[in-house]
Design a protein around this motif. Structure first.
Motif, PDB file in Angstrom:
ATOM      1  N   LEU A   1      20.414 -10.250 -96.273  1.00 13.48           N
ATOM      2  CA  LEU A   1      20.771 -10.934 -95.460  1.00 13.48           C
ATOM      3  C   LEU A   1      20.144 -11.991 -94.860  1.00 13.48           C
ATOM      4  N   ASN A   2      20.992 -13.328 -94.235  1.00 12.90           N
ATOM      5  CA  ASN A   2      20.074 -14.194 -93.652  1.00 12.90           C
ATOM      6  C   ASN A   2      20.824 -14.371 -92.349  1.00 12.90           C
ATOM      7  N   LEU A   3      20.383 -13.336 -91.337  1.00  9.17           N
ATOM      8  CA  LEU A   3      20.975 -13.241 -90.212  1.00  9.17           C
ATOM      9  C   LEU A   3      19.903 -12.962 -89.300  1.00  9.17           C
ATOM     10  N   PHE A   4      20.224 -13.558 -87.880  1.00  8.70           N
ATOM     11  CA  PHE A   4      19.116 -13.359 -86.946  1.00  8.70           C
ATOM     12  C   PHE A   4      19.484 -12.190 -85.945  1.00  8.70           C
ATOM     13  N   PRO A   5      18.645 -11.185 -85.772  1.00  9.63           N
ATOM     14  CA  PRO A   5      18.980 -10.192 -84.990  1.00  9.63           C
ATOM     15  C   PRO A   5      18.863 -10.521 -83.560  1.00  9.63           C
ATOM     16  N   ASN A   6      18.125 -11.616 -83.125  1.00  9.38           N
ATOM     17  CA  ASN A   6      17.980 -12.014 -81.700  1.00  9.38           C
ATOM     18  C   ASN A   6      19.152 -12.846 -81.125  1.00  9.38           C
ATOM     19  N   LEU A   7      20.137 -13.019 -81.839  1.00 10.18           N
ATOM     20  CA  LEU A   7      21.399 -13.670 -81.480  1.00 10.18           C
ATOM     21  C   LEU A   7      22.477 -13.068 -81.707  1.00 10.18           C
ATOM     22  N   THR A   8      23.708 -13.449 -80.992  1.00 11.92           N
ATOM     23  CA  THR A   8      24.816 -12.747 -80.959  1.00 11.92           C
ATOM     24  C   THR A   8      25.668 -12.771 -82.396  1.00 11.92           C
ATOM     25  N   LEU A   9      26.742 -12.004 -82.366  1.00 16.93           N
ATOM     26  CA  LEU A   9      27.417 -12.092 -83.433  1.00 16.93           C
ATOM     27  C   LEU A   9      27.974 -13.623 -83.561  1.00 16.93           C
ATOM     28  N   ALA A  10      28.584 -14.048 -82.562  1.00 15.78           N
ATOM     29  CA  ALA A  10      29.214 -15.418 -82.689  1.00 15.78           C
ATOM     30  C   ALA A  10      28.332 -16.532 -83.159  1.00 15.78           C
ATOM     31  N   GLU A  11      26.850 -16.211 -82.383  1.00 19.78           N
ATOM     32  CA  GLU A  11      25.875 -17.396 -82.521  1.00 19.78           C
ATOM     33  C   GLU A  11      25.513 -17.219 -84.177  1.00 19.78           C
ATOM     34  N   ASN A  12      25.616 -16.062 -84.730  1.00 18.92           N
ATOM     35  CA  ASN A  12      25.096 -15.880 -86.169  1.00 18.92           C
ATOM     36  C   ASN A  12      26.168 -16.633 -86.727  1.00 18.92           C
ATOM     37  N   LEU A  13      27.346 -16.472 -86.593  1.00 18.89           N
ATOM     38  CA  LEU A  13      28.573 -16.836 -87.109  1.00 18.89           C
ATOM     39  C   LEU A  13      28.695 -18.488 -87.459  1.00 18.89           C
ATOM     40  N   PHE A  14      28.309 -19.115 -86.213  1.00 17.76           N
ATOM     41  CA  PHE A  14      28.288 -20.599 -86.128  1.00 17.76           C
ATOM     42  C   PHE A  14      27.051 -21.398 -86.116  1.00 17.76           C
ATOM     43  N   LEU A  15      26.043 -20.821 -86.438  1.00 19.01           N
ATOM     44  CA  LEU A  15      24.565 -21.253 -86.052  1.00 19.01           C
ATOM     45  C   LEU A  15      24.343 -22.848 -86.267  1.00 19.01           C
TER      46      LEU A  15
END
Lengths: 509, 333, 316
Positions: free
Chosen positions: A88-102
């Protein structure tokens, strides 16, 4: 209705080694195509071509009838193909919404439009069936839920084709169900999917068509209704071993009455491995098979004291192993790690320093630990010759200047110097050329002939079949099969490796 | 059990702050009076502003050692201008220009020349300090009283430094929390590689973080000028340490990706100031202040390290089905 | 071309020669024998502490606390042997005990740093930064920020007469060099700096080696304090306060990498020589303190840029 995506005779080679040898197929809108194949069948290369990360040597791709030649992953996304990768290329320190729309926040002036963001994110999350609010931090989610977030991100932008690469490995059964329902509902809206998975049962259940890749070519394809797991396995595996392997002539010392060299008794680490028990005899080559992510590497690291285990016992020569790598090396264990660059080599240090690293204490003199270069040099030279290590400056150059195969030989030389009783090899031939591979096989055989117990972890089935005296199979952290030479068959290994994949794991004790 | 530990560790600074306030409140009556607490906030405003800027740099796993020097350089330039007959607004404008310009230099050294942030900003620290001493000719430079008036003036009954500090913290907070820039900055701090993969322009983002830090340094310089009314050779000396400490105390991680301008920076700065004021209130030997302060910082960072390790341990598994068991198991281990 | 030049072991010595040749004719006194002896004497304390820092940098760490350790050791030693109210004033063993105490102070502070970094796994930057603040605070508190004068003349000779100081520095340097190149500990420090994960897998006691490197750095700061205190004839609680840039700068200019694994105390010698010559020449030319500061700032930036160039050269 014409095809959404047409793939025509794609060819791709790396350094002269063909990986795709003319792959061709079609994907229609609103269908789910299952793509299966063993490790190294060419699946990931094919996906990299589709995603614009690589360019084909020859062949063509057409999307909705137009030539499709993506420059990079962003271009692929714009064209309507989105990916859900296994890592996964996700950021655990951001919220779900922020991850979706980074990279694509709804904004007014400089500011994020929180309400719009929340609404759009909530819609995407609802689509994948995640019950969390958009402002939940990603780190509160389980690995399976994160996978769904990655899928939600792929849905943003209304893609025409979504490629799911092993999406179910970290999902629990209910999460799997949820994902399948989601795929079907999107399919009904006209979205097409390519579903890459080792979970053959899932593939048969979910997909309309199936495509089997083997050795860079389409080995079998057709409507899913025509397939059974047995046919899938045969198509994936069915090939004689034609690559050259040195013969396994000397068989292990047949002293069945003596104690085993390495004995693993019910080792368990929650979430990693469960109830592992096996033995390894003097001079035996024990293969450890399984799909990627089955927990083989984790088991090796645990045996070597690099990772903790909660219960169970590991005995070497009848003595319980404790402590970290240092103590276990002293006890006679050695581990060639899976990722050479990460923890196998000191890339910037000289070849000779790399070779000496594990055996320095044996050559250090006095309480000050003095080392004599004059005494070390012949030792290093001897072992370098025995592994056929080719260096230009007598091993004084940094190790990173050597080829992958020579780097691996240097690591092997390091462990040969330590004269271990048991040598664990984790993917010893990954990413190295054929000639070096052959030399490494010969070294493994010679070691076993000299009495070393070898635990060989490999994703190359042919390697395991050719070298091992016995093969253990792991699936989802458990041992699911044991095969003794000559009762090896690619089919039975694969079946055992898939054990926990098509029978859902919670049914097991 | 491990969850409780994590929650406690996440709020370690508030607990530490409460502990410090209560201890000194108990030892020195009057320490907890409203006037004294208000004074505490005003006194900690320069450090809070510096820490707010530092938060942006730490967020991307960088560090800026030059903030104290930038403060001094900007203040020296402003002082020289004032003494040379320029008006105060012009001098202030010059300061506010100098800060971001120095930040830009730092940012370019780090992102274009790939010099380690630590060494790059150590170099600019010496350049800045040397420049400031050059301008002031290594003498204390007394400025017109207008600066002191600025520092003690009030707007709607609130001291001006407090208003500036509040404005900076609010703006910094909005920038970090409410704009795409801030969110991308946070993502970059978690993993620059992953951020680049996701399509973020990492270089520009990191440079901007240093520019913001430089701007905050200049503002902090103005606040200190308002308190002191003079530029001495020691102006802003070692302020970078206070700023890093305050940011770290406020929950910003040195490893990037974690932290907040508000309330973190204010909390951190106020904690450092509270320790100092508390030591004053109980008549402790002034030479001991840095010792106690650094002990508090050490404890806070130790707790942060433990928090990180607990988090890492909580994610070290590959199969989901044994997750609930894994949690209790590793907590017991 | 630039890369090959910069990577050469004699590059910095070449720079020193250039500096002398370039500034010598315009700087009266620079090339006089007396001045060169001065330069040599001024080099020695910096050399000791920079050698210790080199060890830490090779191991992939950084030690910001050394300047505070110098002050602590200076004050501790002075307090023991000062003739006005020292704990062992005029005792025949006062000087050796004081020297031992100075080394011990460095050893213990370094060990404390090492324990926090190696076993508590805290960031080296923060640990040594807080110990810089705490130790220098304690030192100032302990002395009430006053110098401790009246040291026994027997002690001065250690810092002022060239032969003993030179002998001590050369001895320490040779020992460190041997440790780094000819002993298992040196190999291990290099391995940890190159790749701590590989080192761990290969059986290197990584925490122990990390702690060792900080202890060596602390010890070397204590040794530097002996020479500096001797030169100054007083124990000062702010001794060494401005040396930080020179210490890290000398190592980096010499060619020790900030990213671990690569370095050599002999290279650091040329780095120290360069910085000391630069300082000396600029002072002789009558440049003021702050101009020298700025020039040094530029020099460290150039050195760091050079380090990046060198690393790229290595990777190719």
């Amino acid at each position: 209705m014409s095809a959404l995506l047409e793939i025509d005779n794609l060819v791709k080679a790396f350094h002269g080694v063909p990986v795709l040898r003319g792959v061709g197929f079609e994907i229609r809108a609103g269908t789910v195509t299952g793509l299966v194949g063993g490790n190294g069948a060419g699946k990931s290369t094919l996906m990299n071509l589709l995603g614009g990360n690589l360019r084909p040597d020859s062949g063509a791709m057409r999307l909705e009838g137009r030539v499709y030649e993506p420059e990079n992953s962003a271009a692929a996304a714009r064209a309507g193909i989105s990916f859900v990768h296994q890592e996964l290329n996700l950021f655990p320190n951001l919220t779900l919404a922020e991850n979706l729309f980074l990279t694509d926040f709804p904004i007014r002036g400089f500011f994020i439009r929180r309400s719009v963001l929340a609404r759009q994110a909530a819609a995407l999350l609802a689509k994948v069936g995640l019950p969390h609010t958009p402002d939940t931090p990603l780190e509160h989610l389980t690995p399976g839920e994160r996978q769904l977030v990655e899928i939600a991100r792929a849905l943003h932008g209304n893609p025409k084709l979504i490629i799911l690469d092993e999406p179910t490995t970290s999902l629990s059964p209910p999460e799997c169900e949820r994902l399948f329902r989601l795929v079907r509902s999107l399919q009904a809206e006209g979205c097409a999917f390519i579903f890459i998975s080792h979970a053959l049962g899932d593939v048969l259940q979910l997909c309309g068509r199936i495509l089997v890749l083997r050795d860079g070519a389409v080995a079998d394809q057709g409507p899913a209704g025509d397939f059974t797991i047995a046919r899938l396995v045969t198509s994936m595996a069915g090939r004689e071993i034609k690559q050259l392997f040195p013969g396994r002539t000397e068989l292990p010392v047949a002293d069945a009455d003596t104690k085993p060299l390495l004995e693993v008794r019910g080792v368990r680490q929650p979430g990693v491995v469960d109830n592992i028990r096996f033995t390894l005899r003097r001079g035996e080559i024990l293969g450890l098979s399984g799909l990627m992510g089955a927990g083989r590497t984790e088991l090796a690291r645990l045996l070597f004291g690099l990772a903790p285990h909660r219960s169970g016992e590991i005995l070497l020569d009848g003595k319980t192993l404790t402590g970290g790598p240092r103590a276990r090396i002293r006890a006679g264990l050695a581990l060639l790690t899976e990722s050479r660059g990460e923890d196998g080599i000191c890339a910037g240090a000289s070849v000779n320093d790399n070779i000496m690293l594990a055996t320095l204490p044996a050559h250090a003199w006095g309480p000050l630990g003095l080392l004599s270069n004059a005494r070390l040099k012949p030792v290093v030279r001897k072992v370098s010759e025995s592994v056929h290590l080719h260096t230009r400056r007598e091993g004084a150059e940094p190790l990173r200047r050597l080829s992958g195969g020579n780097q691996q030989k240097a690591v092997l030389a390091r462990w040969l110097l330590a004269e271990p009783k048991v040598l664990i090899l984790d993917e010893p031939t990954r990413g190295i050329d054929a000639a070096a591979k052959f030399e490494i096989y010969q070294l493994i055989l010679a070691l076993a002939a000299a009495g070393t117990g070898v635990l060989l972890i490999s994703s190359e089935q042919e390697e395991l079949l050719a070298l091992s005296d016995r093969i253990l199979v792991m699936s989802r952290g458990r041992l699911t099969g044991e095969f003794v030479r000559p009762d090896f068959s690619p089919e039975s290994l694969l079946r055992a490796a898939l054990a926990h994949h098509h029978s859902h794991p919670e049914t097991h004790p | 059990m491990k969850r409780t530990a994590l929650i406690l560790l996440d709020h370690a600074v508030i607990l530490l702050f409460a502990g410090v306030l209560l201890t000194f409140g108990f030892l020195a009556p009057g320490f907890l009076s409203w006037a004294s607490l208000g004074n505490l906030l005003i006194q900690s405003s320069p450090t809070a502003v510096l820490a707010a800027g530092m938060t942006f740099v730490l967020m991307v796993a960088g560090v800026d050692l030059s903030v104290g020097a930038v403060m001094a350089l900007a203040a020296a330039v402003a002082g020289k201008m004032m003494l040379g007959g320029f008006s105060m607004p012009l001098a202030l404008a010059a300061m506010l220009f100098m800060g971001p310009a120095c930040g830009l230099v730092n940012g370019l050294l780090v992102t274009r020349l790939h010099i380690a942030a630590f060494i790059a900003t150590l170099g600019t620290l010496w350049l800045g300090r040397g420049g400031a001493l050059w301008i002031t000719e290594t003498r204390a430079m007394n400025l017109p009283d207008s600066f002191l008036h600025l520092g003690s003036s009030r707007l709607l009954g609130i001291p001006l430094p407090g208003i500036i500090c509040a404005a900076v913290l609010a703006a910094g907070n909005v920038l970090l929390e409410q704009t795409p820039f801030g969110r991308q900055l946070r993502a970059t701090g978690h993993s620059a590689v992953a951020a680049a993969k996701a399509g973020i322009n990492v270089r520009r983002l990191v440079t901007a973080a240093y520019v913001i830090c430089g701007f905050c340094a200049a503002l902090a310089g103005i606040l200190v000028l308002g308190q002191l009314g003079a530029v001495s050779p020691k102006f802003g000396l070692n302020k970078e340490f206070a700023a890093i400490a305050a940011a770290v105390l406020g929950g910003t991680s040195l490893f990037g990706g974690r932290g907040a301008v508000f309330p973190g920076s204010l909390l951190g700065a106020a904690l450092i100031q509270a320790v100092e004021n508390g030591l004053v209130a109980i008549n402790a030997n002034p030479y001991l202040y840095p010792v106690v302060t650094s002990a508090v910082i050490f404890v806070a960072v130790l707790l942060d390290t433990l928090r990180q390790r607990l988090r890492a341990a909580a994610t070290r598994r590959i199969f989901p089905e044994t997750e609930a068991k894994a949690f209790s198991a590793s907590a017991a281990a | 071309m630039i890369q090959r030049l910069a990577s050469s072991e004699f590059f910095v010595l070449g720079l020193c020669a250039l500096l002398l040749a370039g500034l010598g004719p315009f700087t009266p006194g620079l090339l006089s024998a007396q001045n060169l002896v001065n330069v040599l004497a001024a080099m020695l304390p910096l050399l000791l502490v920079a050698a210790g820092q080199t060890v830490v940098l090779i191991g992939g760490g950084i030690d910001l606390s050394v300047t505070a350790i110098i002050a602590l050791a200076s004050v501790a030693g002075a307090k023991i042997m000062t003739l006005s109210g020292g704990w062992m004033a005029a005792h025949p063993a006062a000087v050796p005990v004081a020297v031992g105490a100075m080394l011990l102070a460095g050893f213990l502070t370094g060990l404390a740093n090492g324990i926090a970094i190696a076993w508590l796994r805290m960031s080296a930057f923060i640990v040594t930064l807080t110990s810089l603040m705490a130790v220098s605070g304690l030192t100032v508190w302990f002395t009430d920020s006053k110098n401790i004068a009246d040291l026994p003349p027997g002690f001065f000779s250690l810092g002022q007469r060239l032969p003993p100081a030179l002998g001590m520095a050369a001895g320490a340097l040779a020992l460190t060099h041997l440790m780094l190149t000819r002993s298992i500990y040196g190999r291990w420090i290099h391995a940890v700096g190159h790749n701590a994960a590989t080192a761990r897998v290969s059986g290197v006691p990584v925490p122990l080696i990390t702690a060792l490197s900080y202890t060596i750095s602390g010890l070397s700061a204590g040794a530097a304090a002996i020479l500096l205190t001797g030169r100054l004839e007083t124990g000062s609680p702010v001794l060494g306060q401005t040396m930080m840039l020179d210490i890290i700068g000398a190592a980096v200019i010499g060619g020790t990498s900030l990213f671990g694994g690569r370095g050599n105390v002999l290279w650091t010698v040329s780095g120290v020589l360069f910085l000391t010559l630069l300082d000396n020449a600029l002072n002789l030319r009558g440049l003021s303190h702050f101009v020298i500061m700025m020039i040094k700032g530029v020099v460290i930036l150039l050195a760091a840029g050079l380090d990046v160039v060198r690393r790229r050269g290595q990777e190719e």
